[in-house]
Design a protein around this motif. Structure first.
Motif, PDB file in Angstrom:
ATOM      1  N   LEU A   1       0.483   7.152   3.905  1.00 32.45           N
ATOM      2  CA  LEU A   1       1.459   6.733   4.909  1.00 32.45           C
ATOM      3  C   LEU A   1       2.457   5.716   4.352  1.00 32.45           C
ATOM      4  CD1 LEU A   1       2.507   6.668   7.824  1.00 32.45           C
ATOM      5  CD2 LEU A   1       0.695   4.985   8.337  1.00 32.45           C
ATOM      6  N   GLY A   2       1.974   4.791   3.539  1.00 32.75           N
ATOM      7  CA  GLY A   2       2.863   3.764   2.990  1.00 32.75           C
ATOM      8  C   GLY A   2       3.969   4.369   2.153  1.00 32.75           C
TER       9      GLY A   2
ATOM     10  N   GLY B   1      -3.992   0.513  13.831  1.00 35.84           N
ATOM     11  CA  GLY B   1      -4.751   1.754  13.990  1.00 35.84           C
ATOM     12  C   GLY B   1      -5.402   1.687  15.364  1.00 35.84           C
TER      13      GLY B   1
ATOM     14  N   GLN C   1       0.845   5.560  -2.133  1.00 35.71           N
ATOM     15  CA  GLN C   1       0.419   6.884  -1.643  1.00 35.71           C
ATOM     16  C   GLN C   1       0.359   6.857  -0.112  1.00 35.71           C
ATOM     17  OE1 GLN C   1      -3.538   6.679  -3.411  1.00 35.71           O
ATOM     18  NE2 GLN C   1      -4.436   6.563  -1.378  1.00 35.71           N
TER      19      GLN C   1
ATOM     20  N   ALA D   1       4.384  -2.381  -3.091  1.00 36.48           N
ATOM     21  CA  ALA D   1       3.361  -3.337  -3.541  1.00 36.48           C
ATOM     22  C   ALA D   1       2.001  -2.677  -3.396  1.00 36.48           C
ATOM     23  CB  ALA D   1       3.426  -4.597  -2.678  1.00 36.48           C
TER      24      ALA D   1
ATOM     25  N   ILE E   1      -2.151  -2.051  -5.339  1.00 35.48           N
ATOM     26  CA  ILE E   1      -3.161  -2.410  -6.341  1.00 35.48           C
ATOM     27  C   ILE E   1      -3.241  -1.350  -7.446  1.00 35.48           C
ATOM     28  CG2 ILE E   1      -5.095  -1.268  -5.160  1.00 35.48           C
ATOM     29  CD1 ILE E   1      -6.772  -3.776  -5.646  1.00 35.48           C
TER      30      ILE E   1
ATOM     31  N   SER F   1      -4.949  -9.306  -1.699  1.00 30.97           N
ATOM     32  CA  SER F   1      -5.921 -10.199  -1.057  1.00 30.97           C
ATOM     33  C   SER F   1      -6.237 -11.405  -1.935  1.00 30.97           C
ATOM     34  CB  SER F   1      -7.217  -9.440  -0.734  1.00 30.97           C
ATOM     35  OG  SER F   1      -7.952  -9.174  -1.912  1.00 30.97           O
TER      36      SER F   1
ATOM     37  N   ALA G   1      -4.887   9.485  14.212  1.00 30.19           N
ATOM     38  CA  ALA G   1      -5.126  10.240  12.984  1.00 30.19           C
ATOM     39  C   ALA G   1      -3.784  10.607  12.351  1.00 30.19           C
ATOM     40  CB  ALA G   1      -5.918  11.506  13.290  1.00 30.19           C
ATOM     41  N   VAL G   2      -3.675  10.395  11.041  1.00 29.72           N
ATOM     42  CA  VAL G   2      -2.445  10.720  10.304  1.00 29.72           C
ATOM     43  C   VAL G   2      -2.807  11.668   9.175  1.00 29.72           C
ATOM     44  CG1 VAL G   2      -0.519   9.801   8.961  1.00 29.72           C
ATOM     45  CG2 VAL G   2      -1.596   8.377  10.712  1.00 29.72           C
TER      46      VAL G   2
ATOM     47  N   ASN H   1       1.079  -2.384   5.266  1.00 31.57           N
ATOM     48  CA  ASN H   1       0.406  -1.091   5.427  1.00 31.57           C
ATOM     49  C   ASN H   1      -0.899  -1.018   4.616  1.00 31.57           C
ATOM     50  OD1 ASN H   1       0.508   2.100   5.728  1.00 31.57           O
ATOM     51  ND2 ASN H   1       0.354   1.669   3.552  1.00 31.57           N
ATOM     52  N   ALA H   2      -1.032  -1.847   3.573  1.00 31.36           N
ATOM     53  CA  ALA H   2      -2.214  -1.757   2.687  1.00 31.36           C
ATOM     54  C   ALA H   2      -3.493  -2.013   3.470  1.00 31.36           C
ATOM     55  CB  ALA H   2      -2.100  -2.767   1.552  1.00 31.36           C
ATOM     56  N   ALA H   3      -4.491  -1.193   3.209  1.00 30.41           N
ATOM     57  CA  ALA H   3      -5.801  -1.360   3.848  1.00 30.41           C
ATOM     58  C   ALA H   3      -6.814  -0.603   3.010  1.00 30.41           C
ATOM     59  CB  ALA H   3      -5.771  -0.806   5.270  1.00 30.41           C
TER      60      ALA H   3
ATOM     61  N   GLY I   1       0.817  -1.219   0.000  1.00 34.35           N
ATOM     62  CA  GLY I   1       0.000   0.000   0.000  1.00 34.35           C
ATOM     63  C   GLY I   1       0.843   1.258   0.000  1.00 34.35           C
TER      64      GLY I   1
ATOM     65  N   PHE J   1     -10.970  11.157  -2.583  1.00 38.28           N
ATOM     66  CA  PHE J   1     -10.643  10.286  -3.720  1.00 38.28           C
ATOM     67  C   PHE J   1     -11.191   8.863  -3.556  1.00 38.28           C
ATOM     68  CE2 PHE J   1      -7.218   9.728  -0.703  1.00 38.28           C
ATOM     69  CZ  PHE J   1      -7.006   8.361  -0.700  1.00 38.28           C
TER      70      PHE J   1
END
Ligand SMILES: NC(=O)c1ccc[n+]([C@@H]2O[C@H](COP(=O)([O-])OP(=O)(O)OC[C@H]3O[C@@H](n4cnc5c(N)ncnc54)[C@H](O)[C@@H]3O)[C@@H](O)[C@H]2O)c1
Length: 288
Positions: free
Chosen positions: A38-39, A163, A36, A56, A58, A86, A209-210, A111-113, A33, A225
């Motif tokens: 945080l990743g 989180g 863009q 890595a 999507i 996934s 919160a980030v 990190n991806a979510a 993730g 987005f």
């Protein structure tokens, strides 16, 4: 009694963390993730410290562009691997490709979510399935994919990005945080137990919160987005009311580099005696 005067709270940009460390020279890390947000900032931090980084994600175009930009900025080797983690086989193919090219995988940052928020009772079936796939399977499959290589080398660092909403009981977060991040904390402890004698550590860093838009992308994602069905506008408004009025914690969002600094520690050799731990990097949103 005179009132204690407090300085106005500065924007999180004033808290950007920079580093001179080079803890990842000759190491190879995968950040999921990382196209863009945080990743991306975690990937940049690890590249700044000398790692060869695999982004890595999507999102094919954004991942490729981010890899090129970070490579130019840091001088490190940064490449992208595109796919839905996934899905069966995507993470395995990625890990095999990375190992084939570099001969090692030192660290994995999960990190991806997918930030899908609504009350459990309101989830349409298809979105419920997507939310579980993109918040549970990504991490599980990525861990399983890198483990054979880490076990072979008797070295590895796995850092899960959680989180805080799962332990503060924040409404609308039952699936994203309760199931996604809550299970991630359980996975952290049990996988750490499974690998504790194998030179592998597994830890979890939970942001609050980030300001993830402060990711340094010259062509950032526009506001709003994400698919609007993921967090309906009325849910977002109620959340802003809830969180905005909360006095908990330091009282500002994190600059993403503040979270990346903690992730970099757990991903480094320096964290050799820390495993199975969960740490909130959330400005004190939850304590202990
Ligand atoms: N932003 C916050 O305030 C906040 C707070 C607490 C925790 N977090 C956690 O931090 C992490 C990053 O958050 P963010 O705000 O940068 O999110 P983001 O939505 O901006 O970025 C997530 C990235 O993951 C990628 N991704 C999602 N599903 C994927 C899949 N199945 N396969 C491959 N890539 C996939 C997306 O394409 C995207 O690039 C997440 O784990 C999130 O839960 C964020």
């Amino acid at each position: 009694m005179s009132e204690v005067k407090r300085a106005a709270t500065p924007a999180s940009a004033d808290y950007e963390i920079r580093t001179q460390s080079r803890r990842f020279e000759d190491q190879v890390v995968i950040v999921t993730g990382a196209a863009q947000g945080l990743g991306r900032v975690i990937a940049r931090r690890l590249a700044e410290e000398g790692a060869s980084v695999v982004i890595a994600d999507i999102q094919a175009d954004r991942a490729e562009r981010t890899a090129e930009q970070l490579s130019r900025q840091t001088g490190a080797t940064v490449i992208s691997h595109t796919g839905d983690l996934s899905e069966v086989g995507v993470a395995d193919q990625m890990a095999a490709g990375v190992y084939g090219r570099f001969g090692r995988i030192d660290a994995l940052v999960n990190n991806a979510a997918a930030l899908i928020r609504m009350r459990l009772v309101d989830f349409p079936e298809s979105l419920l399935q997507d939310a579980v796939r993109w918040n549970v399977w990504n991490t599980l499959r990525a861990c399983k994919a890198v483990l054979p290589y880490m076990l072979e080398h008797r070295y590895g660092r796995i850092v899960n990005v959680g989180g805080e909403a799962w332990r503060t009981g924040l409404p609308f977060h039952t699936v994203l945080a309760g199931v996604g991040k809550g299970s991630m904390v359980g996975l952290t402890a049990t996988l750490a137990g499974e690998t504790v004698r194998d030179g592998i550590t597994v830890n979890c860093v939970s942001p609050g919160a980030v300001e993830s838009g402060a990711d340094g992308d010259p062509d950032p994602q526009p506001a709003g987005f994400r698919d609007p069905s993921w967090t309906p506008p009325e849910v977002m408004n109620e959340l802003i009311n809830l969180v905005g009025h909360s006095a908990a914690g330091i009282g500002r969002p994190a600059h993403p580099t503040e979270v990346a600094a903690a992730v970099a520690f757990f991903a480094s050799r320096e964290a050799s005696f820390v495993t199975g731990q969960h740490v909130g990097v959330s400005g004190g949103m939850a304590m202990l």
